[in-house]
Design a protein around this motif. Sequence first.
Motif, short mmCIF file in Angstrom:
data_model
loop_
_atom_site.label_atom_id
_atom_site.label_comp_id
_atom_site.label_asym_id
_atom_site.label_seq_id
_atom_site.Cartn_x
_atom_site.Cartn_y
_atom_site.Cartn_z
N ILE A 1 -3.40 4.43 -1.84
CA ILE A 1 -3.18 3.44 -3.05
C ILE A 1 -3.15 2.05 -2.68
O ILE A 1 -2.14 1.74 -2.29
N GLU A 2 -4.14 0.91 -2.97
CA GLU A 2 -3.63 -0.06 -2.71
C GLU A 2 -4.12 -0.86 -3.95
O GLU A 2 -5.19 -0.76 -4.68
N GLU A 3 -3.63 -2.16 -4.30
CA GLU A 3 -3.68 -2.97 -5.33
C GLU A 3 -5.06 -3.69 -5.32
O GLU A 3 -5.37 -4.16 -4.04
N LEU A 4 -5.93 -3.72 -6.33
CA LEU A 4 -7.23 -4.14 -6.29
C LEU A 4 -7.10 -5.95 -6.28
O LEU A 4 -6.14 -6.37 -6.98
N MET B 1 0.85 -1.20 0.16
CA MET B 1 -0.05 -0.05 0.04
C MET B 1 0.81 1.13 0.02
O MET B 1 1.99 1.43 0.58
N ILE B 2 0.43 2.27 -0.80
CA ILE B 2 1.17 3.70 -0.93
C ILE B 2 0.26 4.61 -0.04
O ILE B 2 -1.04 4.49 -0.19
N LEU C 1 -2.91 4.70 -11.44
CA LEU C 1 -3.87 4.11 -10.65
C LEU C 1 -4.78 2.89 -11.29
O LEU C 1 -5.51 2.47 -10.62
N ASP C 2 -4.22 2.38 -12.64
CA ASP C 2 -4.98 1.33 -13.23
C ASP C 2 -4.82 0.22 -12.25
O ASP C 2 -3.79 -0.19 -11.80
#
Length: 121
Positions: free
Chosen positions: A118-121, A1-2, A101-102
Amino acid sequence: MISGIVTDRHATVALTFLLPNGSNISIEFVIDTGFTGELCLPLEAVSLMGLTFRHDIPANLADNSEVFLPLYEAIVFWDGEEREVLVIATGRRPLLGTALLDEQELVIQFTEGGLVTIEEL
Protein backbone atom coordinates in the motif's frame (compact mmCIF):
# COMPACT_ATOMS: atom_id res chain seq x y z
CA MET A 1 4.94 2.15 2.04
CA ILE A 2 3.05 -0.49 4.00
CA SER A 3 3.75 -4.08 3.09
CA GLY A 4 2.33 -7.49 3.87
CA ILE A 5 1.80 -10.91 2.36
CA VAL A 6 -0.92 -13.13 0.92
CA THR A 7 -1.81 -15.90 3.37
CA ASP A 8 -4.52 -18.52 2.72
CA ARG A 9 -5.91 -16.39 -0.15
CA HIS A 10 -6.13 -13.28 2.05
CA ALA A 11 -4.11 -10.11 1.41
CA THR A 12 -2.82 -9.13 4.86
CA VAL A 13 -0.91 -6.25 6.42
CA ALA A 14 0.04 -5.61 10.04
CA LEU A 15 -0.76 -2.29 11.69
CA THR A 16 0.72 -1.12 14.96
CA PHE A 17 -1.65 0.55 17.44
CA LEU A 18 -0.56 3.17 19.94
CA LEU A 19 -2.71 2.26 22.95
CA PRO A 20 -4.14 4.73 25.49
CA ASN A 21 -1.80 3.30 28.17
CA GLY A 22 1.24 4.20 26.02
CA SER A 23 2.10 0.69 24.85
CA ASN A 24 2.03 -0.60 21.26
CA ILE A 25 0.45 -3.70 19.76
CA SER A 26 0.70 -5.03 16.21
CA ILE A 27 -2.35 -6.68 14.64
CA GLU A 28 -2.59 -8.40 11.26
CA PHE A 29 -5.53 -7.23 9.12
CA VAL A 30 -7.16 -8.78 6.07
CA ILE A 31 -7.73 -6.21 3.34
CA ASP A 32 -11.45 -6.25 2.52
CA THR A 33 -12.38 -4.18 -0.54
CA GLY A 34 -16.07 -4.88 0.16
CA PHE A 35 -15.85 -3.01 3.48
CA THR A 36 -16.08 0.76 3.05
CA GLY A 37 -15.07 1.68 6.61
CA GLU A 38 -11.58 1.99 8.04
CA LEU A 39 -11.01 -0.93 10.43
CA CYS A 40 -13.00 -3.73 12.11
CA LEU A 41 -11.84 -5.57 15.19
CA PRO A 42 -13.60 -8.10 17.40
CA LEU A 43 -15.26 -6.46 20.42
CA GLU A 44 -13.04 -8.48 22.77
CA ALA A 45 -9.90 -7.01 21.19
CA VAL A 46 -11.27 -3.46 21.34
CA SER A 47 -12.10 -3.93 25.03
CA LEU A 48 -8.68 -5.35 25.87
CA MET A 49 -6.97 -2.48 24.04
CA GLY A 50 -8.96 0.15 25.96
CA LEU A 51 -9.99 2.11 22.86
CA THR A 52 -12.20 5.20 23.22
CA PHE A 53 -15.90 4.65 22.45
CA ARG A 54 -17.50 7.30 20.18
CA HIS A 55 -21.06 6.12 19.49
CA ASP A 56 -23.10 3.40 17.81
CA ILE A 57 -23.45 3.55 14.02
CA PRO A 58 -25.94 1.88 11.68
CA ALA A 59 -24.49 -0.84 9.45
CA ASN A 60 -26.11 -2.53 6.47
CA LEU A 61 -25.18 -6.21 6.37
CA ALA A 62 -24.80 -8.51 3.36
CA ASP A 63 -28.35 -9.86 3.87
CA ASN A 64 -29.61 -6.23 3.67
CA SER A 65 -30.50 -6.15 7.38
CA GLU A 66 -29.48 -3.12 9.43
CA VAL A 67 -27.83 -3.30 12.85
CA PHE A 68 -26.13 -0.79 15.14
CA LEU A 69 -22.45 -1.38 15.91
CA PRO A 70 -20.12 0.35 18.38
CA LEU A 71 -17.55 2.73 16.89
CA TYR A 72 -14.23 3.44 18.61
CA GLU A 73 -11.24 5.74 18.04
CA ALA A 74 -7.67 4.49 17.81
CA ILE A 75 -4.24 5.67 16.73
CA VAL A 76 -2.21 3.52 14.34
CA PHE A 77 1.14 3.97 12.69
CA TRP A 78 0.31 4.35 9.00
CA ASP A 79 3.32 4.49 6.70
CA GLY A 80 5.50 5.58 9.63
CA GLU A 81 3.20 8.33 10.93
CA GLU A 82 0.55 8.41 13.65
CA ARG A 83 -2.96 8.42 12.20
CA GLU A 84 -6.31 8.56 13.98
CA VAL A 85 -8.68 5.86 12.72
CA LEU A 86 -12.20 4.65 13.39
CA VAL A 87 -12.66 1.05 14.48
CA ILE A 88 -15.98 -0.79 14.28
CA ALA A 89 -16.21 -3.46 16.97
CA THR A 90 -17.66 -6.46 15.16
CA GLY A 91 -16.79 -9.81 13.63
CA ARG A 92 -14.08 -12.35 14.36
CA ARG A 93 -11.36 -11.24 11.96
CA PRO A 94 -9.54 -7.89 11.84
CA LEU A 95 -10.46 -6.15 8.57
CA LEU A 96 -8.97 -3.14 6.79
CA GLY A 97 -11.48 -1.33 4.58
CA THR A 98 -11.38 0.98 1.62
CA ALA A 99 -11.66 4.20 3.67
CA LEU A 100 -8.00 3.69 4.61
CA LEU A 101 -7.10 2.99 0.98
CA ASP A 102 -8.32 6.39 -0.25
CA GLU A 103 -5.51 8.11 -2.21
CA GLN A 104 -3.41 4.93 -1.96
CA GLU A 105 -2.24 2.36 -4.46
CA LEU A 106 -2.90 -1.25 -3.43
CA VAL A 107 -0.86 -3.94 -5.21
CA ILE A 108 -1.37 -7.63 -4.48
CA GLN A 109 0.71 -10.47 -5.92
CA PHE A 110 -2.13 -12.93 -5.52
CA THR A 111 -0.24 -16.14 -4.80
CA GLU A 112 0.55 -17.78 -1.46
CA GLY A 113 3.31 -15.68 0.13
CA GLY A 114 2.89 -12.97 -2.52
CA LEU A 115 3.75 -9.36 -1.68
CA VAL A 116 1.05 -6.87 -0.68
CA THR A 117 1.91 -3.17 -0.82
CA ILE A 118 0.00 0.00 0.00
CA GLU A 119 1.61 3.22 -1.14
CA GLU A 120 0.45 6.84 -1.24
CA LEU A 121 -0.44 8.10 -4.72
